[in-house]
Design a protein around this motif. Structure first.
Motif, PDB file in Angstrom:
ATOM      1  N   ASP A  27      14.813 -93.087 -58.955  1.00 37.45           N
ATOM      2  CA  ASP A  27      16.212 -93.755 -58.837  1.00 37.45           C
ATOM      3  C   ASP A  27      15.484 -95.526 -58.910  1.00 37.45           C
ATOM      4  O   ASP A  27      14.551 -96.311 -57.897  1.00 37.45           O
ATOM      5  N   ARG A  28      15.919 -95.948 -59.578  1.00 41.08           N
ATOM      6  CA  ARG A  28      15.318 -97.741 -60.015  1.00 41.08           C
ATOM      7  C   ARG A  28      15.084 -98.695 -59.711  1.00 41.08           C
ATOM      8  O   ARG A  28      14.715 -99.332 -59.038  1.00 41.08           O
ATOM      9  N   ALA A  29      16.527 -98.738 -58.812  1.00 39.91           N
ATOM     10  CA  ALA A  29      16.727 -99.659 -57.228  1.00 39.91           C
ATOM     11  C   ALA A  29      15.782 -99.448 -56.342  1.00 39.91           C
ATOM     12  O   ALA A  29      15.438 -99.979 -55.690  1.00 39.91           O
ATOM     13  N   GLU A  30      15.582 -98.334 -55.546  1.00 40.59           N
ATOM     14  CA  GLU A  30      15.078 -96.822 -55.234  1.00 40.59           C
ATOM     15  C   GLU A  30      13.561 -98.350 -55.389  1.00 40.59           C
ATOM     16  O   GLU A  30      12.859 -98.382 -54.582  1.00 40.59           O
ATOM     17  N   GLN A  31      12.849 -98.025 -56.452  1.00 43.22           N
ATOM     18  CA  GLN A  31      11.909 -98.496 -56.946  1.00 43.22           C
ATOM     19  C   GLN A  31      11.067-100.398 -56.139  1.00 43.22           C
ATOM     20  O   GLN A  31      10.447-100.280 -56.647  1.00 43.22           O
ATOM     21  N   ALA A  32      12.662-100.310 -57.371  1.00 46.26           N
ATOM     22  CA  ALA A  32      12.463-101.877 -57.122  1.00 46.26           C
ATOM     23  C   ALA A  32      12.211-102.171 -55.666  1.00 46.26           C
ATOM     24  O   ALA A  32      11.609-103.059 -55.169  1.00 46.26           O
ATOM     25  N   GLU A  33      12.764-101.467 -54.820  1.00 50.58           N
ATOM     26  CA  GLU A  33      13.034-102.358 -53.562  1.00 50.58           C
ATOM     27  C   GLU A  33      11.164-101.964 -52.759  1.00 50.58           C
ATOM     28  O   GLU A  33      11.142-102.696 -52.021  1.00 50.58           O
ATOM     29  N   LEU A  34      10.892-101.361 -53.363  1.00 52.43           N
ATOM     30  CA  LEU A  34       9.718-100.454 -53.034  1.00 52.43           C
ATOM     31  C   LEU A  34       8.672-101.478 -53.105  1.00 52.43           C
ATOM     32  O   LEU A  34       8.216-102.223 -52.645  1.00 52.43           O
ATOM     33  N   ILE A  35       8.581-101.755 -54.071  1.00 48.38           N
ATOM     34  CA  ILE A  35       7.664-102.823 -55.307  1.00 48.38           C
ATOM     35  C   ILE A  35       8.125-104.219 -54.709  1.00 48.38           C
ATOM     36  O   ILE A  35       7.500-105.130 -54.545  1.00 48.38           O
ATOM     37  N   ARG A  36       9.327-104.597 -54.021  1.00 49.74           N
ATOM     38  CA  ARG A  36       9.739-106.004 -53.589  1.00 49.74           C
ATOM     39  C   ARG A  36       9.111-106.045 -52.007  1.00 49.74           C
ATOM     40  O   ARG A  36       8.645-107.048 -52.051  1.00 49.74           O
ATOM     41  N   ARG A  37       9.369-105.318 -51.246  1.00 47.14           N
ATOM     42  CA  ARG A  37       8.815-105.065 -49.870  1.00 47.14           C
ATOM     43  C   ARG A  37       7.448-104.640 -50.309  1.00 47.14           C
ATOM     44  O   ARG A  37       6.539-105.401 -49.060  1.00 47.14           O
ATOM     45  N   SER A  38       6.978-104.308 -50.936  1.00 49.57           N
ATOM     46  CA  SER A  38       5.411-104.507 -51.668  1.00 49.57           C
ATOM     47  C   SER A  38       4.602-105.096 -51.131  1.00 49.57           C
ATOM     48  O   SER A  38       3.725-106.215 -51.091  1.00 49.57           O
ATOM     49  N   ILE A  39       5.445-106.320 -52.262  1.00 50.03           N
ATOM     50  CA  ILE A  39       5.083-107.557 -52.781  1.00 50.03           C
ATOM     51  C   ILE A  39       4.674-108.637 -51.661  1.00 50.03           C
ATOM     52  O   ILE A  39       4.228-109.626 -50.910  1.00 50.03           O
ATOM     53  N   GLU A  40       5.989-108.753 -50.310  1.00 53.00           N
ATOM     54  CA  GLU A  40       6.261-109.370 -49.526  1.00 53.00           C
ATOM     55  C   GLU A  40       5.212-108.867 -48.508  1.00 53.00           C
ATOM     56  O   GLU A  40       4.701-109.292 -47.802  1.00 53.00           O
ATOM     57  N   ALA A  41       4.754-107.263 -48.111  1.00 53.74           N
ATOM     58  CA  ALA A  41       4.024-107.228 -47.383  1.00 53.74           C
ATOM     59  C   ALA A  41       2.775-107.539 -47.769  1.00 53.74           C
ATOM     60  O   ALA A  41       1.065-108.432 -46.687  1.00 53.74           O
ATOM     61  N   ALA A  42       2.267-107.477 -49.110  1.00 59.15           N
ATOM     62  CA  ALA A  42       0.976-108.398 -49.576  1.00 59.15           C
ATOM     63  C   ALA A  42       0.868-109.417 -50.681  1.00 59.15           C
ATOM     64  O   ALA A  42       1.175-109.027 -51.851  1.00 59.15           O
ATOM     65  N   PRO A  43       1.686-111.050 -50.176  1.00 59.95           N
ATOM     66  CA  PRO A  43       1.451-111.906 -51.278  1.00 59.95           C
ATOM     67  C   PRO A  43       0.476-112.368 -51.881  1.00 59.95           C
ATOM     68  O   PRO A  43       0.823-112.355 -53.213  1.00 59.95           O
ATOM     69  N   PHE A  44      -0.789-111.842 -51.798  1.00 61.79           N
ATOM     70  CA  PHE A  44      -2.173-111.994 -52.632  1.00 61.79           C
ATOM     71  C   PHE A  44      -1.908-111.155 -53.923  1.00 61.79           C
ATOM     72  O   PHE A  44      -2.619-111.711 -54.847  1.00 61.79           O
ATOM     73  N   ARG A  45      -1.484-110.042 -53.518  1.00 58.51           N
ATOM     74  CA  ARG A  45      -1.321-109.640 -55.464  1.00 58.51           C
ATOM     75  C   ARG A  45       0.235-110.000 -55.953  1.00 58.51           C
ATOM     76  O   ARG A  45      -0.221-109.422 -57.188  1.00 58.51           O
ATOM     77  N   ASP A  46       0.547-111.052 -55.595  1.00 58.92           N
ATOM     78  CA  ASP A  46       2.337-110.968 -56.106  1.00 58.92           C
ATOM     79  C   ASP A  46       1.429-111.717 -57.495  1.00 58.92           C
ATOM     80  O   ASP A  46       0.873-112.666 -57.482  1.00 58.92           O
ATOM     81  N   ASP A  47       2.184-110.847 -58.443  1.00 58.32           N
ATOM     82  CA  ASP A  47       1.570-111.960 -60.233  1.00 58.32           C
ATOM     83  C   ASP A  47       2.740-113.232 -60.450  1.00 58.32           C
ATOM     84  O   ASP A  47       2.452-113.947 -61.534  1.00 58.32           O
ATOM     85  N   GLY A  48       3.457-113.205 -59.800  1.00 62.71           N
ATOM     86  CA  GLY A  48       4.182-114.156 -60.078  1.00 62.71           C
ATOM     87  C   GLY A  48       5.596-113.919 -60.665  1.00 62.71           C
ATOM     88  O   GLY A  48       6.559-115.280 -61.065  1.00 62.71           O
ATOM     89  N   ARG A  49       5.578-112.854 -61.384  1.00 62.99           N
ATOM     90  CA  ARG A  49       6.598-112.900 -62.506  1.00 62.99           C
ATOM     91  C   ARG A  49       7.641-111.962 -62.025  1.00 62.99           C
ATOM     92  O   ARG A  49       8.517-111.644 -62.931  1.00 62.99           O
ATOM     93  N   GLY A  50       7.453-111.254 -61.526  1.00 68.07           N
ATOM     94  CA  GLY A  50       9.350-110.870 -60.668  1.00 68.07           C
ATOM     95  C   GLY A  50       8.978-109.492 -60.808  1.00 68.07           C
ATOM     96  O   GLY A  50       7.641-108.436 -61.329  1.00 68.07           O
ATOM     97  N   VAL A  51       9.729-108.840 -60.172  1.00 63.45           N
ATOM     98  CA  VAL A  51       9.649-107.009 -59.936  1.00 63.45           C
ATOM     99  C   VAL A  51       9.906-106.435 -61.358  1.00 63.45           C
ATOM    100  O   VAL A  51      10.725-106.497 -62.012  1.00 63.45           O
ATOM    101  N   VAL A  52       8.745-105.665 -61.273  1.00 64.43           N
ATOM    102  CA  VAL A  52       9.205-104.879 -62.753  1.00 64.43           C
ATOM    103  C   VAL A  52       9.370-103.037 -61.943  1.00 64.43           C
ATOM    104  O   VAL A  52       8.488-102.617 -61.526  1.00 64.43           O
ATOM    105  N   ALA A  53      11.024-102.602 -61.928  1.00 62.01           N
ATOM    106  CA  ALA A  53      11.285-102.218 -61.638  1.00 62.01           C
ATOM    107  C   ALA A  53      11.105-100.528 -62.528  1.00 62.01           C
ATOM    108  O   ALA A  53      12.025 -99.428 -62.159  1.00 62.01           O
ATOM    109  N   ALA A  54       9.773-100.059 -63.038  1.00 64.77           N
ATOM    110  CA  ALA A  54       9.638 -98.905 -63.615  1.00 64.77           C
ATOM    111  C   ALA A  54       9.365 -97.635 -62.720  1.00 64.77           C
ATOM    112  O   ALA A  54       8.619 -97.975 -61.884  1.00 64.77           O
ATOM    113  N   LEU A  55       9.777 -97.230 -63.560  1.00 61.93           N
ATOM    114  CA  LEU A  55       9.598 -95.405 -62.496  1.00 61.93           C
ATOM    115  C   LEU A  55       7.841 -95.491 -62.614  1.00 61.93           C
ATOM    116  O   LEU A  55       7.477 -95.494 -64.295  1.00 61.93           O
ATOM    117  N   ASP A  56       7.231 -95.113 -61.176  1.00 60.19           N
ATOM    118  CA  ASP A  56       5.661 -94.886 -62.206  1.00 60.19           C
ATOM    119  C   ASP A  56       5.557 -93.067 -63.147  1.00 60.19           C
ATOM    120  O   ASP A  56       6.633 -91.921 -62.811  1.00 60.19           O
TER     121      ASP A  56
END
Length: 524
Positions: free
Chosen positions: A403-432
């Motif tokens: 589910d792309r919405a679930e993937q987007a939420e995972l990526i958002r929470r991951s970036i929030e947890a590790a902001p040093f990895r944030d590319d600054g371009r926004g959440v790419v909610a692509a399925l892996d």
């Protein structure tokens, strides 16, 4: 393509053997073991096989292996196992095994796995055999490493990308959050899944490379080595193998050391967010140390380190940096990956500082070489299959997100947890790639059922970036075993030269003596 922190590149904890999620009753140390299951007659020929030991040269899959496997004290063999345990009369897989015999009064074999999933146990055993020559562990045990099915010298071998495709993959940014960018990334991920299928032997291979099957291979190996009970040391993802074996074969366990563990009840989402937080914690510890050093590339205020790192690395998205005298370039993904590689061990922090300082001056060589280590690229430009195996095994071990919405939420929470990895371009909610996998998952999170399991030892480092400390506490509790807490900032600690840790681990492995409650060691 695939975010390597999506499902834990160096550890995993969903250690089931196809049992349902349940808050099951726990055992207590010393409780009676259940009767062993009736052996499957179809597996008799595998359990009764004799290993043919010989020189290890032909098992080497890298230049480093060629050097270490030349040690005449090492010997290698191949173990035959069913490709599909539901069809033991069908195709088979062959597992590479390496050992160094005990130098003193032998207790048995010490099987070991370095993690991943995708790490070579053969390479680990070869490396430890040189470092532990005078260790009581090497005196009392045959040191035995095996390459799990699909990994390294084992066959069928997981194969997804050739060397040129690997180089292209590392340069691929996947930072466009628009619908078009998401569609492009998903198309690449779908292609990756298809390449893995085509090049690794088909869907039947990919369906049977998970931990569920590895632990059954390990029990056959235990028997082939002549050991009535298993003695095992698992690092990181190797703790998943160990705890899954404990659940499948509690009556066959002698001792388990599980170092760098994760909570087996955690979902993939919970584990991924926690691991990202662990790497941010390690980044912050590095930044605080760096700030006390002359010419720290991230400045003298640790509170600004994340922003300074972003300012240094984000320009690589539009303009990669020259590396190796212009022969190669450093991409943004590789800059982050190289940094993550250096955060595994505080001894790498000075190298990271030199790499970031060099990047500030326009040279990406050091960070690129750190990323090469992470991505299993040899100096000759050839890639091993450890990262490919990591992805493939994760896709059958981990919960699947479709589910792309679930993937987007995972990526958002991951970036929030590790902001040093944030590319600054926004959440790419692509399925892996796992969303397009041709085989279903074979594991799911749950409380392990381990009635009758003898006492085990979990080792957990307080500042471990990849496998957070609390997860080790939780695993020790789930297995009703002992816990050794280690103060420090690195990933795993057992048999790595710290006398306090190594004495406790050796005492447990040799004499089955657990440390007292609350036992702690400190890394230097």
């Amino acid at each position: 393509m695939f975010d390597r922190l999506r499902s834990v590149a160096v550890a995993a904890a969903s250690c089931s053997v196809a049992l349902v999620l349940a808050a099951c009753a726990q055992s207590t140390p010393g409780s009676a073991a259940p009767d062993p299951p009736e052996p499957d007659p179809g597996l008799t020929r595998f359990y009764e096989q004799q290993l043919s030991w010989g020189p290890c040269g032909e098992y080497a899959v890298s230049a480093m292996d060629q050097q270490t496997y030349a040690n005449p004290a090492l010997e290698c063999a191949r173990l035959e196992v069913p490709l599909d345990y539901a069809a033991p009369d069908g195709e088979t897989a062959r597992i590479g095994v390496l050992r160094q015999k005990a130098t003193g009064e032998r207790i048995g074999s010490l099987l070991m796995n370095p993690g991943g999933p995708g790490g070579s146990g053969m390479s680990l055993a070869a490396s430890l055999s040189g470092r532990l020559t005078e260790s009581p562990v090497a005196q009392r045990f045959d040191l035995v490493g095996f390459d799990p099915r699909g990994v390294g010298a084992s066959t069928p071998t997981i194969d997804c990308l050739n060397d040129a495709e690997w180089e292209a993959e590392r340069a691929d940014l996947d930072v466009d959050p628009s619908p078009e960018g998401v569609a492009q990334t998903e198309a690449e991920n779908q292609q990756y899944a298809q390449r893995c299928t085509d090049r690794s032997g088909g869907p039947e291979v990919l369906a049977n490379v998970g931990t569920r099957d590895v632990v059954r291979d390990m029990d056959i190996l235990r028997q082939a080595l002549g050991d009535e009970k298993l003695t095992y040391l698992g690092y990181s993802y190797g703790t998943r193998i160990g705890s899954a074996y404990a659940e499948a074969f509690p009556q066959n366990v002698r001792a388990l050391v599980l170092d760098g563990a994760l909570d087996p009840t955690q979902t993939t989402v919970e584990r991924t967010v926690d691991q990202n937080a662990g790497f941010q914690q390690a980044f912050d510890a590095y930044a605080a140390d760096c700030a006390t050093q002359p010419n720290c590339p991230l400045g003298t205020d640790p509170a600004q380190a994340t922003a300074n790192f972003q300012a240094l690395t984000r320009p690589l998205i539009d303009q990669p940096a020259a590396a190796e005298g212009g022969a190669r370039t450093l991409s943004y993904p590789d800059a982050v990956t190289g940094t993550i590689q250096a955060l595994y061990l505080s001894d790498y922090w000075p190298v990271l500082s030199r790499g970031l300082s060099a990047l500030a001056a326009g040279d990406g060589t050091i960070l690129l070489r750190l990323a090469d280590i992470y991505n299993d690229r040899g100096e000759d430009g050839h890639y091993g299959n450890s990262i490919e195996a990591f992805i493939v095994i994760s896709c059958v071990d981990e919960e699947r997100i479709t589910d792309r919405a679930e993937q987007a939420e995972l990526i958002r929470r991951s970036i929030e947890a590790a902001p040093f990895r944030d590319d600054g371009r926004g959440v790419v909610a692509a399925l892996d790639p796992c969303a397009f996998w041709p085989a279903p998952p074979t594991s799911e999170p749950h409380v392990p059922q381990v009635e009758g399991l003898p006492p085990t030892l979990t080792v957990s480092v307080t500042g471990d970036p990849a496998t957070p400390y609390q997860a080790g506490v939780d695993l020790a509790e789930a297995l009703n075993g002992g816990l050794l807490s280690v103060e420090g900032t690195q990933h795993t600690a057992a048999l790595q030269g710290n006398q306090c840790v190594d004495d406790i681990v050796s005492s447990y492995l040799i004499d089955l003596q657990l440390p007292p409650d609350g036992a702690r060691c400190a890394l230097q």
